[in-house]
Write a protein that holds these residues in place. Structure first.
Motif, PDB file in Angstrom:
ATOM      1  N   ARG A 193       4.878   7.493   8.396  1.00  0.00           N
ATOM      2  CA  ARG A 193       3.712   6.723   8.832  1.00  0.00           C
ATOM      3  C   ARG A 193       2.452   7.335   8.227  1.00  0.00           C
ATOM      4  NH1 ARG A 193       5.140   9.024  14.087  1.00  0.00           N
ATOM      5  NH2 ARG A 193       6.019   6.988  14.620  1.00  0.00           N
ATOM      6  N   PRO A 194       1.444   6.484   7.895  1.00  0.00           N
ATOM      7  CA  PRO A 194       0.209   7.000   7.291  1.00  0.00           C
ATOM      8  C   PRO A 194      -0.643   7.733   8.325  1.00  0.00           C
ATOM      9  CG  PRO A 194       0.009   4.652   7.682  1.00  0.00           C
ATOM     10  CD  PRO A 194       1.421   5.026   8.043  1.00  0.00           C
ATOM     11  N   VAL A 195      -1.356   8.753   7.871  1.00  0.00           N
ATOM     12  CA  VAL A 195      -2.253   9.521   8.727  1.00  0.00           C
ATOM     13  C   VAL A 195      -3.641   9.524   8.084  1.00  0.00           C
ATOM     14  CG1 VAL A 195      -2.741  11.775   9.745  1.00  0.00           C
ATOM     15  CG2 VAL A 195      -0.376  10.987   9.558  1.00  0.00           C
ATOM     16  N   PRO A 196      -4.671   9.015   8.782  1.00  0.00           N
ATOM     17  CA  PRO A 196      -6.027   9.029   8.211  1.00  0.00           C
ATOM     18  C   PRO A 196      -6.452  10.453   7.843  1.00  0.00           C
ATOM     19  CG  PRO A 196      -5.937   7.649  10.178  1.00  0.00           C
ATOM     20  CD  PRO A 196      -4.627   8.375  10.109  1.00  0.00           C
ATOM     21  N   SER A 197      -7.177  10.559   6.730  1.00  0.00           N
ATOM     22  CA  SER A 197      -7.624  11.863   6.250  1.00  0.00           C
ATOM     23  C   SER A 197      -8.910  11.694   5.465  1.00  0.00           C
ATOM     24  CB  SER A 197      -6.550  12.503   5.363  1.00  0.00           C
ATOM     25  OG  SER A 197      -6.375  11.739   4.179  1.00  0.00           O
ATOM     26  N   VAL A 198      -9.417  12.796   4.933  1.00  0.00           N
ATOM     27  CA  VAL A 198     -10.619  12.742   4.104  1.00  0.00           C
ATOM     28  C   VAL A 198     -10.357  11.921   2.851  1.00  0.00           C
ATOM     29  CG1 VAL A 198     -12.258  14.131   2.789  1.00  0.00           C
ATOM     30  CG2 VAL A 198     -11.423  14.953   4.990  1.00  0.00           C
ATOM     31  N   LEU A 199      -9.131  12.002   2.334  1.00  0.00           N
ATOM     32  CA  LEU A 199      -8.784  11.270   1.117  1.00  0.00           C
ATOM     33  C   LEU A 199      -8.730   9.766   1.352  1.00  0.00           C
ATOM     34  CD1 LEU A 199      -5.968  13.584  -0.283  1.00  0.00           C
ATOM     35  CD2 LEU A 199      -8.308  13.371  -1.123  1.00  0.00           C
ATOM     36  N   SER A 200      -8.324   9.347   2.546  1.00  0.00           N
ATOM     37  CA  SER A 200      -8.191   7.922   2.830  1.00  0.00           C
ATOM     38  C   SER A 200      -8.322   7.688   4.327  1.00  0.00           C
ATOM     39  CB  SER A 200      -6.835   7.399   2.335  1.00  0.00           C
ATOM     40  OG  SER A 200      -6.611   6.079   2.789  1.00  0.00           O
ATOM     41  N   ALA A 201      -9.271   6.853   4.706  1.00  0.00           N
ATOM     42  CA  ALA A 201      -9.490   6.570   6.124  1.00  0.00           C
ATOM     43  C   ALA A 201      -8.320   5.798   6.731  1.00  0.00           C
ATOM     44  CB  ALA A 201     -10.785   5.784   6.305  1.00  0.00           C
ATOM     45  N   SER A 202      -7.586   5.043   5.902  1.00  0.00           N
ATOM     46  CA  SER A 202      -6.466   4.258   6.411  1.00  0.00           C
ATOM     47  C   SER A 202      -5.143   5.016   6.334  1.00  0.00           C
ATOM     48  CB  SER A 202      -6.339   2.954   5.615  1.00  0.00           C
ATOM     49  OG  SER A 202      -6.001   3.221   4.267  1.00  0.00           O
ATOM     50  N   GLY A 203      -5.119   6.108   5.580  1.00  0.00           N
ATOM     51  CA  GLY A 203      -3.861   6.812   5.364  1.00  0.00           C
ATOM     52  C   GLY A 203      -3.083   6.293   4.171  1.00  0.00           C
ATOM     53  N   TYR A 204      -3.570   5.188   3.565  1.00  0.00           N
ATOM     54  CA  TYR A 204      -2.961   4.636   2.354  1.00  0.00           C
ATOM     55  C   TYR A 204      -3.872   4.956   1.162  1.00  0.00           C
ATOM     56  CZ  TYR A 204      -0.042   1.767   5.461  1.00  0.00           C
ATOM     57  OH  TYR A 204       0.830   1.323   6.420  1.00  0.00           O
ATOM     58  N   LEU A 205      -3.266   5.130  -0.002  1.00  0.00           N
ATOM     59  CA  LEU A 205      -4.041   5.416  -1.201  1.00  0.00           C
ATOM     60  C   LEU A 205      -3.325   4.809  -2.395  1.00  0.00           C
ATOM     61  CD1 LEU A 205      -6.624   6.916  -2.099  1.00  0.00           C
ATOM     62  CD2 LEU A 205      -5.174   8.875  -2.638  1.00  0.00           C
TER      63      LEU A 205
ATOM     64  N   ARG B 288       0.829  -1.203   0.000  1.00  0.00           N
ATOM     65  CA  ARG B 288       0.000   0.000   0.000  1.00  0.00           C
ATOM     66  C   ARG B 288       0.865   1.256   0.000  1.00  0.00           C
ATOM     67  NH1 ARG B 288      -4.328  -0.871   4.718  1.00  0.00           N
ATOM     68  NH2 ARG B 288      -2.491  -1.714   5.790  1.00  0.00           N
ATOM     69  N   ARG B 289       0.471   2.211  -0.818  1.00  0.00           N
ATOM     70  CA  ARG B 289       1.205   3.472  -0.940  1.00  0.00           C
ATOM     71  C   ARG B 289       0.653   4.477   0.075  1.00  0.00           C
ATOM     72  NH1 ARG B 289       3.594   6.084  -5.690  1.00  0.00           N
ATOM     73  NH2 ARG B 289       2.710   4.420  -6.985  1.00  0.00           N
ATOM     74  N   ILE B 290       1.545   5.156   0.789  1.00  0.00           N
ATOM     75  CA  ILE B 290       1.128   6.179   1.743  1.00  0.00           C
ATOM     76  C   ILE B 290       0.525   7.361   0.989  1.00  0.00           C
ATOM     77  CG2 ILE B 290       1.933   7.822   3.483  1.00  0.00           C
ATOM     78  CD1 ILE B 290       4.086   5.891   4.267  1.00  0.00           C
ATOM     79  N   GLU B 291      -0.604   7.860   1.469  1.00  0.00           N
ATOM     80  CA  GLU B 291      -1.200   9.076   0.878  1.00  0.00           C
ATOM     81  C   GLU B 291      -0.291  10.242   1.262  1.00  0.00           C
ATOM     82  OE1 GLU B 291      -2.675  12.423   0.100  1.00  0.00           O
ATOM     83  OE2 GLU B 291      -3.251  12.051   2.185  1.00  0.00           O
ATOM     84  N   PRO B 292       0.381  10.890   0.287  1.00  0.00           N
ATOM     85  CA  PRO B 292       1.515  11.772   0.622  1.00  0.00           C
ATOM     86  C   PRO B 292       1.154  13.085   1.301  1.00  0.00           C
ATOM     87  CG  PRO B 292       1.058  11.804  -1.753  1.00  0.00           C
ATOM     88  CD  PRO B 292       0.184  10.752  -1.157  1.00  0.00           C
ATOM     89  N   THR B 293      -0.043  13.629   1.054  1.00  0.00           N
ATOM     90  CA  THR B 293      -0.329  14.976   1.565  1.00  0.00           C
ATOM     91  C   THR B 293      -0.538  15.012   3.073  1.00  0.00           C
ATOM     92  OG1 THR B 293      -2.704  14.719   1.120  1.00  0.00           O
ATOM     93  CG2 THR B 293      -1.342  15.657  -0.636  1.00  0.00           C
ATOM     94  N   HIS B 294      -0.822  13.853   3.704  1.00  0.00           N
ATOM     95  CA  HIS B 294      -1.047  13.833   5.147  1.00  0.00           C
ATOM     96  C   HIS B 294      -0.051  12.932   5.892  1.00  0.00           C
ATOM     97  CE1 HIS B 294      -4.897  15.323   3.617  1.00  0.00           C
ATOM     98  NE2 HIS B 294      -5.100  15.836   4.805  1.00  0.00           N
ATOM     99  N   ALA B 295       0.930  12.365   5.161  1.00  0.00           N
ATOM    100  CA  ALA B 295       1.876  11.444   5.792  1.00  0.00           C
ATOM    101  C   ALA B 295       2.723  12.175   6.833  1.00  0.00           C
ATOM    102  CB  ALA B 295       2.767  10.806   4.735  1.00  0.00           C
ATOM    103  N   GLU B 296       3.113  11.427   7.861  1.00  0.00           N
ATOM    104  CA  GLU B 296       3.899  12.003   8.954  1.00  0.00           C
ATOM    105  C   GLU B 296       5.324  11.431   8.931  1.00  0.00           C
ATOM    106  OE1 GLU B 296       4.015  11.913  13.846  1.00  0.00           O
ATOM    107  OE2 GLU B 296       2.138  11.469  12.797  1.00  0.00           O
ATOM    108  N   ARG B 297       6.293  12.311   8.889  1.00  0.00           N
ATOM    109  CA  ARG B 297       7.706  11.916   8.870  1.00  0.00           C
ATOM    110  C   ARG B 297       8.213  11.824  10.321  1.00  0.00           C
ATOM    111  NH1 ARG B 297      12.628  15.300   7.701  1.00  0.00           N
ATOM    112  NH2 ARG B 297      14.186  13.965   6.656  1.00  0.00           N
ATOM    113  N   TYR B 298       8.991  10.761  10.606  1.00  0.00           N
ATOM    114  CA  TYR B 298       9.509  10.621  11.965  1.00  0.00           C
ATOM    115  C   TYR B 298      10.912  10.009  11.934  1.00  0.00           C
ATOM    116  CZ  TYR B 298       8.437   5.596  11.796  1.00  0.00           C
ATOM    117  OH  TYR B 298       8.411   4.272  11.470  1.00  0.00           O
TER     118      TYR B 298
END
Length: 562
Positions: free
Chosen positions: A485-497, A450-460
């Motif tokens: 790490r993925p962050v849930p958003s309007v675009l994707s509830a799982s944070g992956y897209l 699964r690809r991380i949805e980039p606009t809400h991803a969190e860098r750590y």
């Protein structure tokens, strides 16, 4: 000109509706002056709820909202607005959500339908402020706010299960509006969720519905068990399967338009203890990615793969389990190779992609047209490139190898866990070592993560434990190492897209050919490949996790660390 007409014209201008679909819907309207066109187009599956909502909001200058963000119960500010009949609200897809300064805010699926809005305003004796929401979301919100008003199953519905053994009765049930509506909703929801597969599974006390989204199964609200047989029969009718046969597995295909998109669905049924289990694999013809870069291949990987494909003859194998994107990768390769001066023939089961300029053959074992017999005929058609959907048996593998020996480039797939595993699989199938070494040019193993949805991803900052466990210093010897790490958003509830491929490309070398001739084990072949600089799938996955494309958890889900 009415708002509805302007919305339809806007959808046609954007290519979201076809004039042929509008004409077909007009022919089905029994009362054209009364029956609205847009809801009918949705029910026919030629118009997406999302496209309808977006166009209505834009044409009418209204705000588009997401009812999933609404409260769990009606807010107290509504006052006596809550006394409006939920049945009326369900019928016209309206939800009063708030009141301020004597104005009631209403979310509507059909904001252009003036009669229902006028009736609601009259019943409330207050003006309305309208916002737009998709129909399914409105229905879900109404069910959440007014569950006591949901129609209960009647005794008549429960009693139908006793009659389902009668095939004619079952056929009639499958053709009734409630079943057709449920089937259409299942398909529409699959398109909205970007699902690749739909699983319908009957159990003793319930029916399960699950969608595979980005490679992971997710549960959804299923039809009642009393309607399971009718829903299954509806899908079997669409796939032209025998609805009377429930003891044997069946396979079929459905081609239809859902929410304005051309879809191919592969249908498979198998008998289980509590009834038939049905799986539909969706192929969205309009959203097929046939570009290696979009699939996640790096520039270096694309260059090496193109070099292997540039050979005038030989075999290029793509390996991996079912659902790992093997066929998509091969067709991405064909898209690059497909030139006017090149003749390409494919033999597949089934033909998943349609490509202009390519001769595609669908195998039909029931009439004797299997992979091996089709391949023998293909060679006499003077092709330059041959694609074999899968090397399933020794006869197919031998015929493919003979084709490569006689000057053809052959592309095919194998079900193995690694690239080097393809070499040992051919040997296990009975192919002589000298034939393997003289024909195989390259082997490509891949998995989809699964690809991380980039606009809400969190860098750590990676922890010392992660650096040690995953061997991250092999990729970045010094400095701080960052992961995502993925962050849930309007675009994707799982944070992956979407998904991205992690790849292991093994190009045959003299050392590997010598090892194959010496009956080398899989471990020995992989060791030689590593010594020559070939990166494993796990290493490629780690690099892509560090680049922010995916996560280490996803890499671990589909492969093993070296």
């Amino acid at each position: 000109m009415s708002h509805e007409t302007r919305i339809i014209e806007s959808l046609v201008a954007r290519g979201r509706l076809k004039t042929d679909d509008i004409r077909r819907a007009e022919g089905l309207r029994q009362t054209p002056d009364v029956t609205p066109m847009l809801p009918l187009l949705e029910r026919l599956g030629v118009l997406s709820e999302q496209d309808h909502a977006r166009a209505a909001a834009e044409v009418m200058g209204l705000v588009l909202v997401d009812p999933a963000e609404a409260a769990e119960s009606p807010p107290e500010t509504l006052g006596d607005v809550a006394t409006v009949s939920p049945r009326f609200l369900r019928q016209f897809q309206l939800v009063p959500v708030d009141e301020a300064d004597g104005v009631v805010e209403v979310w509507a699926a059909d904001p252009w339908h003036a009669p229902s809005l006028d009736a609601l305003s009259l019943a409330l004796s207050r003006p309305l402020s309208i916002k737009v929401a998709p129909r399914t979301a409105i229905t879900a919100l109404l069910a959440r706010w007014y569950p006591e008003a949901e129609p209960a199953n009647t005794d008549d519905e429960a009693s139908t299960s006793a009659d389902l053994e009668d095939v004619e009765h079952l056929k009639d049930l499958a053709s009734e509006a409630p079943v057709i509506r449920i089937v259409n909703q299942i398909l529409q929801r699959a398109v909205e969720l970007r699902a690749s597969d739909i699983h319908l599974e009957p159990f003793e006390r319930e029916m399960a519905l699950r969608y595979r989204i980005d490679g992971v199964l997710q549960e959804a609200d299923a039809p009642p068990l009393s309607m399971a047989a009718a829903v299954m029969s509806r899908f079997k009718i669409l796939a032209r399967l025998n609805i009377a046969e429930r003891r044997l597995p069946q396979d079929g295909r459905i081609q239809l338009r859902v929410q304005g998109r051309e879809l191919d669905l592969r249908v498979s049924t198998v008998p289980t203890t509590h009834g038939e289990s049905l799986v539909l694999r969706l192929l969205d013809r309009e959203n097929v990615t046939l570009d290696l870069g979009d699939l996640g291949y790096t520039d270096v990987q694309r260059a090496r793969f193109r070099e292997a494909l540039s050979q005038p003859h030989g075999i290029v194998l793509v390996t991996g389990p079912t659902g790992s994107g093997k066929t998509t990768t091969l067709y991405a390769a064909l898209a690059q190779l497909n030139q006017p001066g090149v003749k390409i023939i494919t033999v597949e089961d089934p033909v998943e992609y349609r490509m202009d300029g390519v001769n595609q053959i669908q195998v039909k074992p029931q009439i004797g047209l299997d992979f091996a017999s089709a391949l023998r005929a293909i060679v006499r058609q003077d092709p330059d490139i041959i694609l074999v959907g899968e090397m399933r048996d020794i006869e197919t593998a031998r015929t493919a190898i003979q084709s490569a020996l006689t000057g053809h480039l052959v592309l095919s797939t194998l079900h193995t866990n690694s690239a080097a595993g393809g070499l040992t699989r051919l040997r296990d199938m009975g192919i002589e070592n000298y034939l393997v070494t003289s024909t195989v040019n390259a082997l490509l193993a891949q998995r989809l993560v699964r690809r991380i949805e980039p606009t809400h991803a969190e860098r750590y900052l990676a922890s010392l434990e992660e650096i040690e466990r995953f061997g991250l210093r092999r990729v970045q010897p010094e400095g701080d190492i960052y992961l995502w790490r993925p962050v849930p958003s309007v675009l994707s509830a799982s944070g992956y897209l979407g998904r991205v491929a992690i790849v292991e490309l093994l190009v045959m070398s003299d050392a590997l050919r010598h090892a194959v001739m010496q009956d080398a084990t899989l471990g020995q072949l992989e060791a030689i490949a590593r010594s020559e600089g070939h990166a494993s799938m796990a290493e490629d996955g780690i690099r892509k996790a560090m680049a922010g494309l995916t996560t280490l958890d996803e890499v671990l889900r589909v492969t093993q660390l070296d």
